[in-house]
Design a protein around this motif. Structure first.
Motif, PDB file in Angstrom:
ATOM      1  N   GLY A 230       0.839  -1.194   0.000  1.00 45.25           N
ATOM      2  CA  GLY A 230       0.000   0.000   0.000  1.00 45.25           C
ATOM      3  C   GLY A 230       0.868   1.236   0.000  1.00 45.25           C
ATOM      4  O   GLY A 230       2.081   1.182  -0.230  1.00 45.25           O
TER       5      GLY A 230
ATOM      6  N   SER B 142      -4.381  -8.870   3.595  1.00 44.67           N
ATOM      7  CA  SER B 142      -4.909  -7.634   3.034  1.00 44.67           C
ATOM      8  C   SER B 142      -5.634  -6.842   4.127  1.00 44.67           C
ATOM      9  O   SER B 142      -6.495  -7.381   4.826  1.00 44.67           O
ATOM     10  CB  SER B 142      -5.879  -7.944   1.893  1.00 44.67           C
ATOM     11  OG  SER B 142      -6.447  -6.755   1.377  1.00 44.67           O
TER      12      SER B 142
ATOM     13  N   ALA C 228      -2.990  -1.846   3.173  1.00 44.52           N
ATOM     14  CA  ALA C 228      -2.215  -2.677   2.241  1.00 44.52           C
ATOM     15  C   ALA C 228      -3.155  -3.655   1.559  1.00 44.52           C
ATOM     16  O   ALA C 228      -3.485  -4.699   2.124  1.00 44.52           O
ATOM     17  CB  ALA C 228      -1.092  -3.420   2.960  1.00 44.52           C
ATOM     18  N   THR C 229      -3.622  -3.304   0.358  1.00 47.27           N
ATOM     19  CA  THR C 229      -4.612  -4.126  -0.342  1.00 47.27           C
ATOM     20  C   THR C 229      -4.169  -4.557  -1.735  1.00 47.27           C
ATOM     21  O   THR C 229      -4.746  -5.476  -2.308  1.00 47.27           O
ATOM     22  CB  THR C 229      -5.949  -3.380  -0.486  1.00 47.27           C
ATOM     23  OG1 THR C 229      -5.719  -2.142  -1.183  1.00 47.27           O
ATOM     24  CG2 THR C 229      -6.564  -3.084   0.875  1.00 47.27           C
ATOM     25  N   GLN C 230      -3.147  -3.904  -2.286  1.00 43.70           N
ATOM     26  CA  GLN C 230      -2.714  -4.229  -3.639  1.00 43.70           C
ATOM     27  C   GLN C 230      -1.811  -5.461  -3.614  1.00 43.70           C
ATOM     28  O   GLN C 230      -0.731  -5.447  -3.043  1.00 43.70           O
ATOM     29  CB  GLN C 230      -1.959  -3.054  -4.264  1.00 43.70           C
ATOM     30  CG  GLN C 230      -1.441  -3.336  -5.665  1.00 43.70           C
ATOM     31  CD  GLN C 230      -0.583  -2.221  -6.214  1.00 43.70           C
ATOM     32  OE1 GLN C 230      -0.574  -1.113  -5.689  1.00 43.70           O
ATOM     33  NE2 GLN C 230       0.165  -2.511  -7.261  1.00 43.70           N
TER      34      GLN C 230
END
Length: 216
Positions: free
Chosen positions: A164, A173, A178-180
């Motif tokens: 992220g 996630s 921080a999801t990518q």
């Protein structure tokens, strides 16, 4: 199963640490990274991750929580990261995943230590060790630190890693943090000067038997 996470913000680091506890409560570690020198001070202990309230000024924080796949052996030397000296430098490896038993020699009780040894002895620095990573068999998502030089992130298809803003990364996630998901078979640099995580190299895919991404 393990969880790896990092941030330059203490509150964000604590959020990531709490989220990753679902991936391990047997032991945990925190590395305080000097962003000028890429040198690490380590705090390693048994038990569940506990939120921190302070850190050295401007330190970057890397955490690891562990639910050991090789048995719940209470051996302090097996708390991540694995560490080896090679060509005058200290290397540290955080590993989430399970390597094939046929890949790890039986005399190695800890697959993470063997993985670090394998990378250093079978890869070349100029290739960002992509040549060695292409030969690894099993599931892996890793953080590799060369003290004084750099931090690298890499994984194959069967182990997770998310990034992220603000240099955040996490096995789990976490919405807004921080999801990518990083691309598999790509080596990323975590660059303090550029304040970004970006791809620098690729590697091939070895034979993979363990295919359980969310459980890796």
């Amino acid at each position: 199963m393990c969880g790896i996470f990092g941030s330059k913000s203490i509150p964000t680091f604590n959020v990531l640490g709490e989220a990753n506890t679902i991936r391990g409560k047997f032991s945990h570690s925190i590395a305080f990274i000097n962003p000028q020198t890429y040198q690490a001070d380590l705090n390693q202990t048994f038990g569940q991750f506990q939120a921190i309230s302070h850190a050295p000024q401007n330190a970057y924080l890397i955490g690891h929580v562990q639910a050991p796949t090789g048995g719940r052996i209470k051996d302090f030397s097996r708390i991540h990261p694995a560490q080896l000296d090679h060509n005058g430098f200290r290397y540290m490896l955080y590993h989430n995943g399970v390597l094939l038993p046929s890949f790890v020699p039986p005399e190695y009780g800890w697959d993470t230590l063997y993985l670090l040894k394998f990378i250093l002895e079978n890869g070349t620095e100029a290739a960002n060790f992509a040549d060695a990573l292409s030969l690894v068999k099993g599931a892996f998502s890793c953080i590799l630190i060369k003290s004084g030089e750099y931090i690298r992130l890499f994984r194959n298809e069967n182990a997770p890693m998310h990034i992220g803003d603000n240099l955040n990364f996490s096995s789990v996630s976490v919405e807004g943090v921080a999801t990518q998901e990083t691309k598999p078979l790509v080596i990323y640099s975590l660059d303090f000067e550029k304040q970004s995580i970006y791809p620098i190299s690729k590697f091939e895919n070895a034979d993979i038997t363990y295919s359980f991404k969310e459980g890796a």
